[in-house]
Design a protein around this motif. Structure first.
Motif, PDB file in Angstrom:
ATOM      1  N   TYR A  48     -17.947  -4.080   7.122  1.00  0.00           N
ATOM      2  CA  TYR A  48     -16.452  -4.046   7.026  1.00  0.00           C
ATOM      3  C   TYR A  48     -16.291  -2.310   7.244  1.00  0.00           C
ATOM      4  CZ  TYR A  48     -18.151  -1.252   2.851  1.00  0.00           C
ATOM      5  OH  TYR A  48     -18.607  -0.537   1.945  1.00  0.00           O
ATOM      6  N   ARG A  49     -14.846  -2.387   7.445  1.00  0.00           N
ATOM      7  CA  ARG A  49     -14.304  -1.036   7.976  1.00  0.00           C
ATOM      8  C   ARG A  49     -13.271  -0.630   6.750  1.00  0.00           C
ATOM      9  NH1 ARG A  49     -12.521  -3.034  12.328  1.00  0.00           N
ATOM     10  NH2 ARG A  49     -14.001  -2.097  13.837  1.00  0.00           N
ATOM     11  N   MET A  50     -13.445   0.670   6.400  1.00  0.00           N
ATOM     12  CA  MET A  50     -12.546   1.047   5.238  1.00  0.00           C
ATOM     13  C   MET A  50     -11.649   2.193   6.055  1.00  0.00           C
ATOM     14  SD  MET A  50     -13.407   3.050   1.831  1.00  0.00           S
ATOM     15  CE  MET A  50     -14.052   4.379   2.725  1.00  0.00           C
ATOM     16  N   THR A  51     -10.290   2.008   5.981  1.00  0.00           N
ATOM     17  CA  THR A  51      -9.490   2.992   6.241  1.00  0.00           C
ATOM     18  C   THR A  51      -8.501   3.510   5.167  1.00  0.00           C
ATOM     19  OG1 THR A  51      -7.893   1.199   7.006  1.00  0.00           O
ATOM     20  CG2 THR A  51      -9.765   2.262   8.645  1.00  0.00           C
ATOM     21  N   THR A  52      -7.682   4.461   5.248  1.00  0.00           N
ATOM     22  CA  THR A  52      -6.555   4.805   4.558  1.00  0.00           C
ATOM     23  C   THR A  52      -5.172   4.258   5.333  1.00  0.00           C
ATOM     24  OG1 THR A  52      -6.382   7.045   5.606  1.00  0.00           O
ATOM     25  CG2 THR A  52      -7.754   6.784   3.670  1.00  0.00           C
ATOM     26  N   SER A  53      -4.264   3.906   4.440  1.00  0.00           N
ATOM     27  CA  SER A  53      -3.075   3.097   4.622  1.00  0.00           C
ATOM     28  C   SER A  53      -2.261   4.482   5.084  1.00  0.00           C
ATOM     29  CB  SER A  53      -2.873   2.295   3.754  1.00  0.00           C
ATOM     30  OG  SER A  53      -1.306   1.906   3.866  1.00  0.00           O
ATOM     31  N   GLY A  59       0.998   3.584   4.728  1.00  0.00           N
ATOM     32  CA  GLY A  59       1.916   3.099   3.897  1.00  0.00           C
ATOM     33  C   GLY A  59       2.971   2.032   4.711  1.00  0.00           C
ATOM     34  N   GLY A  60       3.297   1.123   4.057  1.00  0.00           N
ATOM     35  CA  GLY A  60       4.047   0.073   4.641  1.00  0.00           C
ATOM     36  C   GLY A  60       3.429  -1.383   4.586  1.00  0.00           C
ATOM     37  N   GLY A  61       2.095  -1.424   4.669  1.00  0.00           N
ATOM     38  CA  GLY A  61       1.631  -2.709   4.865  1.00  0.00           C
ATOM     39  C   GLY A  61       1.215  -3.210   3.400  1.00  0.00           C
ATOM     40  N   PHE A  62       0.547  -4.530   3.231  1.00  0.00           N
ATOM     41  CA  PHE A  62       0.372  -4.998   2.158  1.00  0.00           C
ATOM     42  C   PHE A  62      -1.048  -5.777   2.199  1.00  0.00           C
ATOM     43  CE2 PHE A  62       2.953  -8.057   4.098  1.00  0.00           C
ATOM     44  CZ  PHE A  62       2.386  -9.403   3.926  1.00  0.00           C
ATOM     45  N   CYS A  63      -1.627  -6.174   0.865  1.00  0.00           N
ATOM     46  CA  CYS A  63      -2.762  -6.911   1.064  1.00  0.00           C
ATOM     47  C   CYS A  63      -2.585  -8.160   1.485  1.00  0.00           C
ATOM     48  CB  CYS A  63      -3.593  -6.757  -0.655  1.00  0.00           C
ATOM     49  SG  CYS A  63      -5.119  -7.653  -0.909  1.00  0.00           S
ATOM     50  N   ASP A  64      -3.606  -8.669   2.055  1.00  0.00           N
ATOM     51  CA  ASP A  64      -3.832 -10.137   2.641  1.00  0.00           C
ATOM     52  C   ASP A  64      -4.623 -11.017   1.937  1.00  0.00           C
ATOM     53  OD1 ASP A  64      -2.038  -9.846   5.152  1.00  0.00           O
ATOM     54  OD2 ASP A  64      -3.708  -8.262   5.694  1.00  0.00           O
ATOM     55  N   CYS A  65      -5.045 -10.393   0.779  1.00  0.00           N
ATOM     56  CA  CYS A  65      -5.845 -11.626  -0.248  1.00  0.00           C
ATOM     57  C   CYS A  65      -4.965 -12.849  -0.335  1.00  0.00           C
ATOM     58  CB  CYS A  65      -6.263 -11.053  -1.354  1.00  0.00           C
ATOM     59  SG  CYS A  65      -7.287 -11.895  -2.429  1.00  0.00           S
ATOM     60  N   GLY A  66      -5.346 -14.019  -0.305  1.00  0.00           N
ATOM     61  CA  GLY A  66      -5.128 -15.415  -0.641  1.00  0.00           C
ATOM     62  C   GLY A  66      -4.543 -15.872   0.741  1.00  0.00           C
ATOM     63  N   ASP A  67      -4.314 -15.080   2.197  1.00  0.00           N
ATOM     64  CA  ASP A  67      -3.547 -15.657   3.117  1.00  0.00           C
ATOM     65  C   ASP A  67      -4.788 -16.253   4.041  1.00  0.00           C
ATOM     66  OD1 ASP A  67      -2.145 -16.221   5.620  1.00  0.00           O
ATOM     67  OD2 ASP A  67      -1.417 -14.166   5.556  1.00  0.00           O
ATOM     68  N   THR A  68      -4.595 -17.600   4.114  1.00  0.00           N
ATOM     69  CA  THR A  68      -5.708 -18.429   4.697  1.00  0.00           C
ATOM     70  C   THR A  68      -5.684 -18.235   6.216  1.00  0.00           C
ATOM     71  OG1 THR A  68      -4.298 -20.469   4.689  1.00  0.00           O
ATOM     72  CG2 THR A  68      -5.829 -20.232   3.010  1.00  0.00           C
ATOM     73  N   GLU A  69      -4.495 -17.626   6.740  1.00  0.00           N
ATOM     74  CA  GLU A  69      -4.507 -17.316   8.166  1.00  0.00           C
ATOM     75  C   GLU A  69      -5.227 -16.178   8.558  1.00  0.00           C
ATOM     76  OE1 GLU A  69      -1.076 -19.335  10.705  1.00  0.00           O
ATOM     77  OE2 GLU A  69      -0.068 -18.957   8.902  1.00  0.00           O
ATOM     78  N   ALA A  70      -5.549 -15.398   7.550  1.00  0.00           N
ATOM     79  CA  ALA A  70      -5.786 -14.036   7.819  1.00  0.00           C
ATOM     80  C   ALA A  70      -7.603 -13.733   7.942  1.00  0.00           C
ATOM     81  CB  ALA A  70      -5.168 -12.983   6.851  1.00  0.00           C
ATOM     82  N   TRP A  71      -8.018 -14.842   7.271  1.00  0.00           N
ATOM     83  CA  TRP A  71      -9.678 -14.747   7.156  1.00  0.00           C
ATOM     84  C   TRP A  71     -10.282 -16.148   7.607  1.00  0.00           C
ATOM     85  CZ3 TRP A  71     -10.408  -9.960   5.639  1.00  0.00           C
ATOM     86  CH2 TRP A  71      -9.264  -9.436   5.083  1.00  0.00           C
ATOM     87  N   LYS A  72     -11.378 -15.883   8.286  1.00  0.00           N
ATOM     88  CA  LYS A  72     -12.081 -17.121   8.829  1.00  0.00           C
ATOM     89  C   LYS A  72     -12.795 -17.573   7.542  1.00  0.00           C
ATOM     90  CE  LYS A  72     -12.993 -14.365  13.279  1.00  0.00           C
ATOM     91  NZ  LYS A  72     -13.914 -13.880  13.974  1.00  0.00           N
ATOM     92  N   GLU A  73     -13.177 -16.858   6.628  1.00  0.00           N
ATOM     93  CA  GLU A  73     -14.145 -17.253   5.567  1.00  0.00           C
ATOM     94  C   GLU A  73     -13.642 -16.437   4.519  1.00  0.00           C
ATOM     95  OE1 GLU A  73     -18.767 -17.613   4.104  1.00  0.00           O
ATOM     96  OE2 GLU A  73     -18.424 -16.802   5.988  1.00  0.00           O
ATOM     97  N   GLY A  74     -13.493 -17.080   3.151  1.00  0.00           N
ATOM     98  CA  GLY A  74     -13.443 -16.344   1.876  1.00  0.00           C
ATOM     99  C   GLY A  74     -11.984 -15.654   1.879  1.00  0.00           C
ATOM    100  N   PRO A  75     -11.003 -16.404   1.912  1.00  0.00           N
ATOM    101  CA  PRO A  75      -9.529 -15.916   2.051  1.00  0.00           C
ATOM    102  C   PRO A  75      -9.304 -15.340   0.418  1.00  0.00           C
ATOM    103  CG  PRO A  75      -9.410 -18.176   1.966  1.00  0.00           C
ATOM    104  CD  PRO A  75     -10.926 -17.842   2.186  1.00  0.00           C
ATOM    105  N   TYR A  76      -9.793 -15.841  -0.467  1.00  0.00           N
ATOM    106  CA  TYR A  76      -9.665 -15.365  -1.785  1.00  0.00           C
ATOM    107  C   TYR A  76     -10.627 -14.640  -2.609  1.00  0.00           C
ATOM    108  CZ  TYR A  76      -6.605 -19.412  -1.129  1.00  0.00           C
ATOM    109  OH  TYR A  76      -5.752 -20.475  -0.572  1.00  0.00           O
ATOM    110  N   PHE A 134       0.819  -1.147   0.105  1.00  0.00           N
ATOM    111  CA  PHE A 134      -0.030   0.024   0.025  1.00  0.00           C
ATOM    112  C   PHE A 134       0.943   1.254  -0.054  1.00  0.00           C
ATOM    113  CE2 PHE A 134      -2.939  -2.982   2.367  1.00  0.00           C
ATOM    114  CZ  PHE A 134      -3.696  -3.374   1.257  1.00  0.00           C
ATOM    115  N   LYS A 135       0.288   2.338  -0.766  1.00  0.00           N
ATOM    116  CA  LYS A 135       1.033   3.506  -0.702  1.00  0.00           C
ATOM    117  C   LYS A 135       0.234   4.248   0.384  1.00  0.00           C
ATOM    118  CE  LYS A 135       2.038   3.358  -5.704  1.00  0.00           C
ATOM    119  NZ  LYS A 135       1.420   3.924  -6.916  1.00  0.00           N
ATOM    120  N   VAL A 136       0.882   5.442   0.786  1.00  0.00           N
ATOM    121  CA  VAL A 136       0.466   6.325   1.754  1.00  0.00           C
ATOM    122  C   VAL A 136      -1.092   7.174   1.086  1.00  0.00           C
ATOM    123  CG1 VAL A 136       0.516   8.580   3.039  1.00  0.00           C
ATOM    124  CG2 VAL A 136       2.426   6.908   2.622  1.00  0.00           C
ATOM    125  N   GLY A 137      -2.093   6.840   1.941  1.00  0.00           N
ATOM    126  CA  GLY A 137      -3.338   7.413   1.572  1.00  0.00           C
ATOM    127  C   GLY A 137      -4.122   6.595   0.786  1.00  0.00           C
TER     128      GLY A 137
END
Length: 1314
Positions: free
Chosen positions: A121-126, A128-145, A86-89
């Motif tokens: 869902y909750r929407m925020t602005t980054s 900077g420094g983080g990345f998208c967790d899509c595809g990480d099965t440990e990050a989601w109880k349901e619908g990781p992809y 993610f980029k800043v903002g």
């Protein structure tokens, strides 16, 4: 390309590739980068790509990269991880239903293609420094992809090595070039010498040019930097602003270019001007070749990040290169070197290599674990660097902890293998070295530097929270062992907090300097969620819970050994009961509000009850070692301190103590402070004789003498000189009774009472909405959040509240459902005193509106859990009955004692609670069980000798008729009614009336049934006649369809002696204040927002216009109808005064706004325009809402009146007289008259385009003209749409309908009525 091919051949044949590459870089990098004072990034990047990066890409691919990279990309199997940095903002999305924790986020593209878009869902602005967790099965109880990455999941084999898709030659070349380039970048970026390059990069022909390099910090302001640069380098303000902006964005910027002396001069000026108050700005004079190589080093890291995007195999090789141990052994890998030198790098360099780590090490599942281990090992070192660093956390390597510690599998691994919990906690404690003689943290007045370091140390608590945020589902022996080791370290931390910042009551003079208190409370607030999560972890495993309970109890017993001040043994006796305790006066000795060990033990004790471990394994628990007086001592002192502060006994201690008491009860802290103190007292009371507890409590409240000595209260109140002390004692008695109410009534915590978490949230919401209706945001702020920033409100709000749609304020409100009002508890323990007062007033008002008595009895409570079941006996204990009897005796003999109505109200509430408890006990008891709760029997007995006071019940009956207790009579009646449900004659009369009404209802129903049967029988016997009637009805149905339906009961006679039809009452609601009002001629005006405008819709000659509006006579309309005045309304009704206030506020708002900030609006305030408060329809006046006058004049009278008015007008125009009065009764109120004037003036002003003039005789004529034109316009529209003229109108066609109009001119005293 030709040059790149030459280098390819040369490098492939080289025996020392590293030397060849370094010579190439040493020769060309200084020639491409940093050639002058102003950089040219685009030109530099283009040359670097052709001369420096191009040969490396050829070497890596073994061919033209334009063909080689697509081949690598085609052979690669796409990753199922998104990994977008993610980029800043940039917007990020987190699913509140499916995310394992709030740090799990999605980019916009993945979110829109996932199932989470339909969830909460909750929407925020980054930042900077983080990345998208899509595809990480440990990050989601349901619908990781998401849809994009789900396509690749079937193609991914478990633990597949991505290197199988690369040839051995590509692997070898990639490893060689990555190792050289990564090492070069790390070496040059961490190079500390300012004038000398590494030996491998030195060249013979070296230019003697330097840069004065200014570095960013988070201490100095923009203004300071700009001012300093203007003086140091003699630049304009615009140039200085450009320098400062670049420094803030990239972390550094050259501000002067030239020889060493020239740059050193600028450095000295900058250092001198910024070192007066704080540390100076960091400035270095660096050789231009070093700056050139560092700039290329950053470019190289970005290049590596883009190259590995072509293939997961390339990513794997880069990870191997980065984590390979160097020649110096431990912590010598390239990744370790970067992390350990993080604080020495500037902002831009940090951001670049952090992004490289995220796109490489964190995207490779195998090396993510290895990197996590390396991160944990060097964490201690770089955490100390971070404390002294002046950059924000998002620019520190420590910020990557959120990407590692929140992964459940990695967190468990690091706990078991690296003992991460213990490491974090001990590192944190190493930073807080200021302790007192007892080993407790000591936060005296910090210097600015100490306060800065303390704020940064708190980031370790955030890391601990990340580690604990995902609870384990399975426990291994290693996990149990390491968690309990971490728990031991955590207890050591809490032990240092137990009793910190003790305070002593200030007597005589006010405290001279407010003590430091914020640091301790900041630490408490930061640890609140960690303490809760520790308890949650313990609750998941019975063995862990038992061991944690033992450890916590042992530490608490150690802590109690350090509190001996003022503790002298004494014996207390009341009502034949005695107890040995200690003498401790909170008002004289030291007392602390910080008791985290006691409160943690209280939480664990509740978990023993909730999980039933206390009943399953009692032999494993040290319950026999528990000393109830020891458990209750310090929480009781803390609550007594709060009571004494409320009584005004600690005023001389200043605002620091007031603030501590505020935060102690505040929603941010109360869950692990105030709430746990109540639980600990409940724990102690449930394990000891309630009489002993009450005597100890009386002693701590310093009220023992009052209740243990006969007539002490009377003697004490007779001392006039002690009025302040009497008032303080009254307040302390009230607070003590309030505490008893809380101990018995607060049983909505799972484990204390037989409830669940949903019941607890419901009760919180019910009591917040009992104060007033609240908006969603307001309600959320009043509820405690868990570690996932959730309150649980959404799951229960519909069960307890109605949602009222937003009105003028734009905020919807939740209102408490009427059936939930019976659960209201006046002494709810989370009420502040102001909230309690508001809630009491609101509930009494509601009862009066419902024509009920105003008593607020205690609600029916759920039963206690078995571990706390004995707590209810406090209500029927001898000492409690003595306290009740004493207060009631004071109220009966109200002139002889010092007492308060609040004191009596609390006693009545306690009696009500006891009666409710007894009723529940009797309802649940079976024949074989003995009745153990006999409160009614005890309050019926008179007091014992020597007082021989009447019984509590007798005193209540006496107080029922006391004239000075009108407010409490309903509550006393309720108590007597519960005690004697059939003894009230009034209730008997009410029941008899209800019985007679029921008999009458049944009789009416029987008669109606008989009539219905007779009607059906008549139809059956006269079928032919009935058929004829149906045919006749069908033939006339067309006529009757347009006629109103009139029942037989409302028929009226017409003609000269017609029946007088009663007027229907009309009620309307103001859209601004939401108050309902009946429309009457004598009431205040109700108005509709309206818009008056000139219209040429019906014009026959639009080119014609009024020549002289000041002399134009609108009485007779020209056949051309060049222009008409149309009036329309949206139909929304307001009070006239509400509208006036609204319009005034709109005007005032426009006047306050600066001219340059004014935006284009759709209305002109200066021309009297505004927007309807509800629908925002454009308006410029209002129409008063009028009723038909019942006594309308007859036609002859109306003609005569009009003739007189016409003559009066003629006389006025000829100026034959100055005052002619034509009297006709005007029935309307002054408010309506004023609004009629407002509307009439508006039609006059708009229709003629003149200045408003209320006295102009053309005003009523323009009104009538507007009425006629509007009706004609509406008629034409309805005719085109084939709709009836007198049918219902759509909202946009609502126009005013004149049947009456009133106008007057004060100057000539002429009154006209139409």
């Amino acid at each position: 390309c030709r040059a790149s091919m030459l280098y390819l051949g040369k490098w492939l044949q080289a025996t020392d590739l590293t030397r060849e590459v370094y010579q190439h870089l040493a020769h060309y990098v200084p020639k491409i980068y940093c050639r002058g004072p102003n950089p040219f990034p685009q030109k530099e990047d283009m040359l670097a790509q052709h001369v420096l990066l191009g040969p490396m890409e050829w070497y890596l691919c073994g061919e033209d990269p334009a063909f080689g990279f697509p081949k690598l990309e085609q052979a690669n199997k796409p990753s199922h991880l998104c990994g977008r940095v993610f980029k800043v903002g940039e917007p990020t999305y987190s699913c509140r239903d499916c995310a394992v924790d709030p740090t799990c986020v999605l980019c916009m593209e993945c979110f829109l293609g996932s199932i989470h878009r339909d969830h909460r869902y909750r929407m925020t602005t980054s930042g900077g420094g983080g990345f998208c967790d899509c595809g990480d099965t440990e990050a989601w109880k349901e619908g990781p992809y998401c849809q994009k990455h789900e396509l690749n999941t079937s193609e991914i084999e478990e633990e597949e090595d991505p290197l199988v898709h690369l040839s051995e030659d590509v692997i070898a070349r990639t490893y060689n070039i990555f190792a050289i380039m990564f090492r070069y970048a790390v070496e040059i970026l961490t190079w500390e010498k300012e004038s000398e390059l590494p030996a491998d990069l030195e060249i013979i022909e070296k230019r003697d040019t330097y840069y004065c390099m200014l570095f960013n910090d988070e201490v100095h302001t923009y203004e300071q930097v700009i001012y300093t640069l203007q003086k140091a380098v003699n630049c304009t303000q615009k140039e200085a602003i450009g320098f400062a902006t670049t420094v803030d964005r990239d972390g550094r910027r050259s501000v002067r270019y030239g020889d060493f002396q020239y740059c050193e001069q600028a450095k000295s000026v900058i250092v001198r001007n910024t070192s007066r108050q704080t540390k100076p700005l960091k400035v270095q004079v660096m050789h231009s070749s070093i700056v050139a190589h560092q700039n290329f080093g950053l470019k190289l890291l970005s290049w590596l990040g883009s190259i590995i995007g072509y293939s997961d195999g390339l990513r794997r090789i880069l990870c191997q290169v980065g984590l390979q141990e160097g020649p110096d052994g431990e912590n010598s890998s390239l990744v370790d070197r970067l992390m350990l030198n993080d604080s020495k790098l500037w902002k831009g360099a940090r951001s670049v290599y952090h992004q490289l780590f995220m796109s490489s090490l964190l995207m490779d599942l195998k090396y993510k674990k290895l990197f996590a281990v390396r991160f944990a090992k060097v964490m201690l070192a770089f955490s100390f660097d971070y404390v002294t660093d002046d950059h924000d956390r998002e620019f520190s390597i420590a910020d990557l902890s959120v990407q590692i510690f929140t992964v459940p599998s990695l967190a468990r691994m690091l706990i078991t293998e690296e003992n991460l919990m213990t490491t974090i906690i001990k590192t944190f404690m190493d930073h807080l070295r200021h302790r007192d003689a007892q080993g407790r943290f000591q936060f005296e007045r910090y210097t600015a530097l100490q306060a800065f370091k303390f704020r940064r140390v708190q980031s370790l608590i955030l890391d601990l929270k990340y580690v604990l945020i995902s609870k384990p589902t399975e426990w291994s022996d290693d996990l149990r062992q390491k968690f309990l080791e971490g728990f031991d370290a955590f207890l050591e931390l809490l032990k240092c907090m137990q009793g910190m910042d003790p305070i002593t009551r200030q007597v005589g003079q006010h405290i001279e300097m407010e003590p430091e208190w914020e640091a301790a409370f900041t630490l408490q607030m930061k640890l609140t969620h960690v303490i809760s999560m520790m308890q949650d972890w313990c609750a998941l495993d019975e063995k862990v819970l038992i061991e944690a309970y033992k450890k916590c109890l042992a530490v608490l017993m150690q802590c109690h050994g350090g509190f001996t001040d003022g503790e002298q043994p004494i014996t207390l006796s009341i009502c034949g009961h005695s107890v040995e305790t200690i003498r401790y006066c909170v008002s004289q000795e030291k007392v602390s509000i910080h008791l985290p060990v006691s409160r943690l033990l209280a939480g664990l004790h509740v978990l023993l009850s909730k999980s039933e471990v206390a009943y399953k394994f009692p032999e494993l628990l040290p319950l026999s070692e528990l000393s109830p007086p020891m458990l209750i001592e310090h929480p009781l002192r803390c609550l007594v301190l709060c009571a004494q502060v409320h009584a005004g006994m600690w005023r001389r201690n200043g605002f620091s103590l007031v603030n501590q008491i505020y935060y102690y009860h505040n929603v941010k802290c109360r869950r692990e402070m105030f709430d746990k103190d109540i639980v600990m007292l409940q724990t102690g009371v449930s394990m000891m004789d309630p009489n002993h507890f009450l005597m100890i409590m009386l002693s701590r409240f310093e009220l023992y003498q009052i209740f243990s000595t006969p007539d002490y209260g009377k003697r004490f109140s007779s001392e006039i000189t002690h009025k302040d002390v009497v008032q303080q004692n009254n307040t302390l008695i009230e607070e003590m009774l309030y505490l008893i109410i809380m101990l018995v009534g607060e049983r909505f915590s799972p484990g204390v009472g037989q409830v669940n978490a949903t019941d607890e949230i419901k009760r919180e919401i019910i009591h917040q909405l009992s104060i007033k209706p609240m908006a969603h945001s307001e309600l959320v702020k009043s509820l405690p959040e868990d570690e996932n920033k959730e309150t649980g409100m959404e799951s229960v709000i519909e069960a307890v509240a109605h949602f009222r749609k937003p009105g003028l304020t734009g905020r919807g409100m939740y209102e408490l459902k009427p059936e939930c009002a019976r659960e209201f508890n006046l002494y709810f323990y989370h009420f502040s005193r102001a909230e309690q007062s508001k809630a009491e007033e609101a509930q009494r008002k509601l009862k009066r509106q419902n024509r009920e008595d105003t008593a607020l009895p205690p609600p029916v409570l759920p039963p206690f859990c078995p571990l706390f079941a004995s707590l209810v006996n406090i209500l029927q204990s001898d000492v409690m009955l003595c306290i009740m009897r004493t207060v009631l005796q004071w109220a009966v003999e109200h002139n002889g004692y010092a007492w308060s109505e609040s004191m009596l109200q609390r006693v009545l509430h306690l009696i009500g609670m006891a009666l409710q408890e007894e009723k529940q006990h009797l309802d649940n008891v079976t024949e074989e069980h003995v009745v153990t709760f006999s409160f009614t029997q005890k309050i019926s007995k008179p007091g014992e000798a020597p007082n021989n006071s009447p019984s509590i019940l007798a005193m209540l009956e006496t107080l029922q008729n006391a004239p000075y207790l009108d407010v409490h009579k309903d509550m006393i009646r309720w108590i007597l009614k519960v005690r004697f449900p059939a003894s009230s004659s009034r209730d008997k009369d009410k029941a008899e009336r209800k019985r007679k009404a029921e008999i009458a209802r049944l009789r009416r129903e029987k008669i109606m049934a008989q009539m219905s049967e007779m009607q059906r029988h008549f139809i059956d016997e006269n079928k032919e006649l009935f058929q004829q009637t149906l045919e006749l009805d069908a033939s006339t149905s067309a006529v009757l369809d347009n006629s109103p339906m009139v029942s037989d009961t409302t028929l009226t006679a017409l003609g000269p002696a017609q029946t007088q039809v009663p007027e229907q009452r009309q009620f309307v609601t103001c859209i601004l204040c939401q108050e309902e009002q009946e429309v009457k001629v004598e009431s205040k005006a109700m108005v509709l927002a309206a818009f008056v405008q000139r219209s040429t819709v019906l014009s026959k000659n639009r080119s014609k216009f009024i020549q002289d509006p000041e002399k134009y006579d609108p009485l007779f309309m020209h056949p051309d109808l060049s222009c008409g005045t149309h009036t329309g309304s949206c139909g929304h009704i307001m009070h006239a005064h509400c509208w006036q206030r609204y319009f005034d506020s709109v005007q005032a708002k426009e006047q306050r706004r600066q001219q340059r900030l004014r935006l284009h609006t759709s209305y002109d305030v200066e021309n009297g325009e505004f927007l309807c408060p509800l629908c925002e329809c454009l308006s410029n006046t209002v129409i008063p809402l009028l009723l038909n006058i019942s006594d309308q004049p007859k036609l002859t009278q109306w003609i005569r009146t009009i003739s007189q008015q016409i003559k009066a007008l003629q006389v006025l125009r000829k100026e034959e007289t100055n005052s002619i009065h034509v009297h006709f009764r005007n029935p309307y109120s002054e408010s309506i008259k004023e609004m009629l004037t407002t509307f009439g003036t508006a039609t006059y002003k708009v229709g003629l385009k003149v200045h408003p003039n209320e006295e102009d005789p053309r005003v009523p004529i323009m009104c009538w003209g507007s009425c006629a034109y509007t009706i004609q316009s509406v008629e034409r529209i309805l005719s085109d749409e084939d709709k009836p003229l007198f049918g219902p109108l759509p909202c946009r066609l609502v126009s005013y309908q004149f049947t009456q109009f009133t106008e007057w001119w004060d100057g000539n005293s002429v009154v006209l009525f139409f």
